[in-house]
Design a protein around this motif. Structure first.
Motif, short mmCIF file in Angstrom:
data_model
loop_
_atom_site.label_atom_id
_atom_site.label_comp_id
_atom_site.label_asym_id
_atom_site.label_seq_id
_atom_site.Cartn_x
_atom_site.Cartn_y
_atom_site.Cartn_z
N LEU A 83 -24.61 9.57 -35.34
CA LEU A 83 -24.68 9.83 -36.78
C LEU A 83 -24.17 8.66 -37.60
O LEU A 83 -23.19 8.00 -37.22
N SER A 84 -24.80 8.45 -38.75
CA SER A 84 -24.26 7.52 -39.74
C SER A 84 -23.13 8.22 -40.48
O SER A 84 -23.04 9.46 -40.48
N GLN A 85 -22.26 7.47 -41.12
CA GLN A 85 -21.15 8.09 -41.85
C GLN A 85 -21.64 9.01 -42.97
O GLN A 85 -21.10 10.11 -43.14
N PRO A 86 -22.68 8.61 -43.75
CA PRO A 86 -23.17 9.55 -44.77
C PRO A 86 -23.66 10.87 -44.18
O PRO A 86 -23.43 11.94 -44.77
N ASP A 87 -24.31 10.82 -43.00
CA ASP A 87 -24.78 12.06 -42.39
C ASP A 87 -23.63 12.87 -41.79
O ASP A 87 -23.66 14.10 -41.78
N ILE A 88 -22.59 12.19 -41.29
CA ILE A 88 -21.39 12.89 -40.83
C ILE A 88 -20.81 13.70 -41.98
O ILE A 88 -20.45 14.89 -41.82
N GLU A 89 -20.73 13.10 -43.14
CA GLU A 89 -20.14 13.78 -44.30
C GLU A 89 -21.05 14.90 -44.81
O GLU A 89 -20.56 15.95 -45.26
N ALA A 90 -22.37 14.70 -44.72
CA ALA A 90 -23.29 15.76 -45.13
C ALA A 90 -23.16 16.98 -44.22
O ALA A 90 -23.26 18.13 -44.68
N LEU A 91 -22.88 16.75 -42.95
CA LEU A 91 -22.81 17.84 -41.98
C LEU A 91 -21.43 18.50 -41.90
O LEU A 91 -21.32 19.71 -41.66
N PHE A 92 -20.37 17.70 -42.10
CA PHE A 92 -19.01 18.21 -41.84
C PHE A 92 -18.06 18.12 -43.03
O PHE A 92 -16.94 18.63 -42.94
N GLY A 93 -18.47 17.48 -44.10
CA GLY A 93 -17.61 17.44 -45.28
C GLY A 93 -17.28 16.01 -45.73
O GLY A 93 -17.28 15.08 -44.92
N GLU A 94 -16.98 15.87 -47.00
CA GLU A 94 -16.70 14.56 -47.59
C GLU A 94 -15.50 13.90 -46.91
O GLU A 94 -14.46 14.52 -46.71
N VAL A 130 -28.01 20.84 -38.55
CA VAL A 130 -27.13 21.75 -39.28
C VAL A 130 -25.72 21.61 -38.72
O VAL A 130 -25.50 21.71 -37.51
N GLY A 131 -24.75 21.36 -39.61
CA GLY A 131 -23.35 21.26 -39.22
C GLY A 131 -22.53 22.38 -39.81
O GLY A 131 -23.07 23.38 -40.30
N THR A 132 -21.23 22.22 -39.79
CA THR A 132 -20.34 23.28 -40.29
C THR A 132 -20.24 23.31 -41.81
O THR A 132 -19.80 24.31 -42.39
N ALA A 133 -20.64 22.21 -42.46
CA ALA A 133 -20.50 22.15 -43.92
C ALA A 133 -21.82 21.90 -44.64
O ALA A 133 -21.85 21.89 -45.88
N GLY A 134 -22.89 21.71 -43.91
CA GLY A 134 -24.16 21.44 -44.57
C GLY A 134 -25.23 21.02 -43.57
O GLY A 134 -25.10 21.28 -42.37
N TYR A 135 -26.25 20.38 -44.06
CA TYR A 135 -27.36 19.98 -43.20
C TYR A 135 -27.91 18.64 -43.66
O TYR A 135 -27.61 18.15 -44.75
#
Length: 223
Positions: free
Chosen positions: A49-60, A137-142
């Motif tokens: 994952l890229s960092q932006p996608d990490i944050e989209a999936l798990f939180g800022e 789909v992650g715990t905070a978004g997709y």
């Protein structure tokens, strides 16, 4: 150490009287290489994952949590998992590998493609143009993956020192002999050479099951 390519070039320049001796030497070199074992690493489906996608999936501001170091230096399996969603179905608890990359890349097997209803091409890592799409789909978004899903081309990681021992070059395609229960030869195996790599033959679960191979078992270059 003289590479196989260089040896062939030398043979062409030798006078006929010397070529037979050079061919014998070349054959002996090949025999020695074929006895060198390469440990297998079986890759289950996973995502980088890229960092932006990490944050989209798990939180800022979220950072991946390492739980297991992988053989490749600096790489790790993270605690975090995602769900892959395709047109036909979904696959849960897909492992995230770290650290974060510049671009997200999802690697699945052909069997996974049937489950998801996608057509991911067999590609080398990073070759994503025109590849398959999916939803994560992650715990905070997709996040939508547009042309970021591949079936990884089987390959061997090598350091420059390993490449010299095995008489191969970066980008070269070789044959690999697996002595598992099914005794198969893998063709079109890409050699990837970098000072950052540790010696390891990478295949996915479909290929490993077909050959009766498990992680840690040795394979060999085939002549």
């Amino acid at each position: 150490m003289i590479s196989a390519t260089l040896m062939a070039q030398i043979e062409q320049k030798l006078p006929p009287s010397c070529r037979e001796e050079a061919a014998i030497l070349s054959s002996a070199m090949s025999d020695a290489v074929s006895d060198l074992g390469i440990p297998t690493g079986v890759s289950n489906r996973h995502v980088h994952l890229s960092q932006p996608d990490i944050e989209a999936l798990f939180g800022e501001g979220y950072q991946l949590t390492p739980i297991k170091a992988l053989k490749q230096p600096g790489q790790f399996a993270a605690k975090e998992c995602v769900t892959i969603v395709g047109p036909k179905g979904s696959i849960q608890r897909v492992r995230v590998l770290g650290p974060a990359r510049a671009e997200t890349q999802l690697e699945v097997s052909k069997a996974d493609c049937y489950t998801l209803g996608i057509k991911a091409p067999v590609r080398e890592s990073g070759d994503l143009t025109g590849s398959a799409d999916a939803l994560l789909v992650g715990t905070a978004g997709y996040c939508h993956l547009d042309s970021k899903v591949i079936c990884a081309q089987r390959h061997i990681h090598m350091s420059p020192q390993d490449a010299a021992r095995f008489q191969v070059e970066n980008g070269q395609r070789v044959k690999v002999r697996a002595g598992g229960g099914c005794g198969v030869v893998f063709e079109q195996v890409v050699v990837r050479v970098s000072p950052a790599y540790a010696l390891e033959f990478h295949i996915d679960t479909d290929e490993a099951n077909a050959a009766g191979l498990r992680s840690g078992e040795d394979v060999y270059l085939a002549r």
